[in-house]
Design an enzyme around this catalytic site. Structure first.
Site, short mmCIF file in Angstrom:
data_model
loop_
_atom_site.label_atom_id
_atom_site.label_comp_id
_atom_site.label_asym_id
_atom_site.label_seq_id
_atom_site.Cartn_x
_atom_site.Cartn_y
_atom_site.Cartn_z
N ASN A 13 0.87 -1.18 0.00
CA ASN A 13 0.00 0.00 0.00
C ASN A 13 0.90 1.22 0.00
O ASN A 13 1.50 1.56 1.02
CB ASN A 13 -0.88 -0.05 1.26
N LYS A 15 0.15 4.26 -0.26
CA LYS A 15 -0.47 5.45 0.35
C LYS A 15 -0.23 6.68 -0.54
O LYS A 15 -0.22 6.55 -1.75
CB LYS A 15 0.04 5.64 1.78
N HIS A 100 -9.49 1.02 4.74
CA HIS A 100 -8.22 1.20 5.46
C HIS A 100 -8.45 2.15 6.63
O HIS A 100 -9.23 3.11 6.52
CB HIS A 100 -7.15 1.75 4.51
N GLU A 102 -6.85 4.56 7.76
CA GLU A 102 -6.62 5.98 7.47
C GLU A 102 -7.84 6.59 6.78
O GLU A 102 -8.15 7.76 6.96
CB GLU A 102 -5.34 6.16 6.64
N GLU A 172 -5.39 -5.08 10.57
CA GLU A 172 -4.40 -4.01 10.75
C GLU A 172 -4.71 -3.23 12.02
O GLU A 172 -5.49 -2.26 11.97
CB GLU A 172 -4.45 -3.06 9.55
N GLY A 178 2.45 2.17 10.76
CA GLY A 178 3.42 3.25 10.62
C GLY A 178 4.10 3.64 11.91
O GLY A 178 4.75 4.69 11.99
N SER A 219 3.39 -2.13 10.39
CA SER A 219 4.84 -2.14 10.60
C SER A 219 5.51 -3.46 10.19
O SER A 219 6.46 -3.90 10.84
CB SER A 219 5.18 -1.78 12.05
#
Ligand code: PGA
Length: 267
Positions: A13, A15, A100, A102, A172, A178, A219
């Site tokens: 991904n 991003k 996702h 985010e 996730e 991250g 991560s």
């Protein structure tokens, strides 16, 4: 990776990273490295919308598949700034990341819009990668299992067992994305089992829950993927940071290949 019916997946991904030229370089490095190799996992690259065409061109003739990071659920219309499923299909996109964290956190996506996007993906034959995960507050308040079960049940509303069969799920944990804080592999596996149990409670189709590939995300690095791959209910990874560098991403593929050589899958 003990279920012989589930082929592992390594998905990147990207991003909001990579200009067109950078996307070309990264995709070309990955596609040329995996071309002609055996025992590969399914390799998926998910660039930005502006990188899709370039990455599709660079991946042509290689085993690399291409996915988008988001899409609207409607066919077309007055929705400024949105991208419709037929537009992605038209480009040659095969996979779609849905829900996702985010998107949920910063762009107002809800369990309900995840369900709408998932239905649209299935309608347009895009392979969905549905993301679920708890926040650190939810984990610390012992809400992880309730949150995951609710996200899965809500995402799958109105879907038949046949439709659910083709999807991928990514676990996730939001606090691991991250941050460099990887979820302990046994714990990620426990949540993956919970996801399977939730699917099994929704549909009685035999083996449905066991047929769904579940990826871990958060991560993931070459230094920690092996532990995740050793778990019975995890089938690969959805990777952010480490997918932006060809060497690191290829190392994740190599680690998965090694596992596959030890325990080959059917598909
Ligand atoms: P990360 O991102 O690997 O950078 O933690 C994972 C993701 O958001 O899919």
């Amino acid at each position: 990776m003990t279920n012989p019916g589930r082929k592992p997946v390594i998905a990147g991904n990207w991003k909001m990273h990579k200009t067109k030229q950078e996307a070309k370089q990264l995709a070309s490095a990955i596609a040329s490295a995996v071309k002609g190799q055996s025992d590969l996992p399914t390799v998926v690259l998910c660039p930005t919308f502006t990188g899709l065409e370039t990455v599709i061109a660079e991946s042509a003739g290689s085993p690399v598949q291409v996915g988008a990071q988001n899409m609207d659920w409607r066919e077309q219309g007055a929705f400024t700034g949105e991208i419709a499923p037929p537009m992605l299909v038209d480009l040659g996109v095969k996979y779609i990341i849905i829900g996702h964290s985010e998107r949920r956190q910063f762009f107002g996506e809800t369990n309900q819009t995840v369900n709408l996007r998932l239905k649209a993906a299935i309608k347009h034959n895009l392979v969905p990668i549905v993301c679920v995960g708890e926040t650190i507050d939810e984990r610390e308040n012992n809400l992880t299992d309730a949150v995951i079960a609710r996200q899965i049940a809500a995402a799958l509303v109105d879907l038949t067992a046949e439709q659910i069969k083709g999807i991928l799920i990514a676990y996730e944990p939001v606090w691991a994305i991250g941050t460099g804080k990887v979820c302990e592999a046994q714990e990620a596996n426990r949540v993956a089992k919970l996801i399977r149990k939730t699917v099994a409670n929704l549909h009685t189709m035999p083996n449905l829950a066991d047929s769904i590939p579940i990826l871990y995300g958060g991560s993931v690095k070459p230094s920690n993927i092996e532990e995740q791959l050793e778990q019975s209910d995890l089938d690969g990874a959805l990777v952010g940071g480490a997918s932006l560098n060809a060497e690191e991403f290829l190392a994740l593929i190599t680690a998965t290949q090694k596992k596959l050589r030890l325990a080959p899958t059917k598909s």
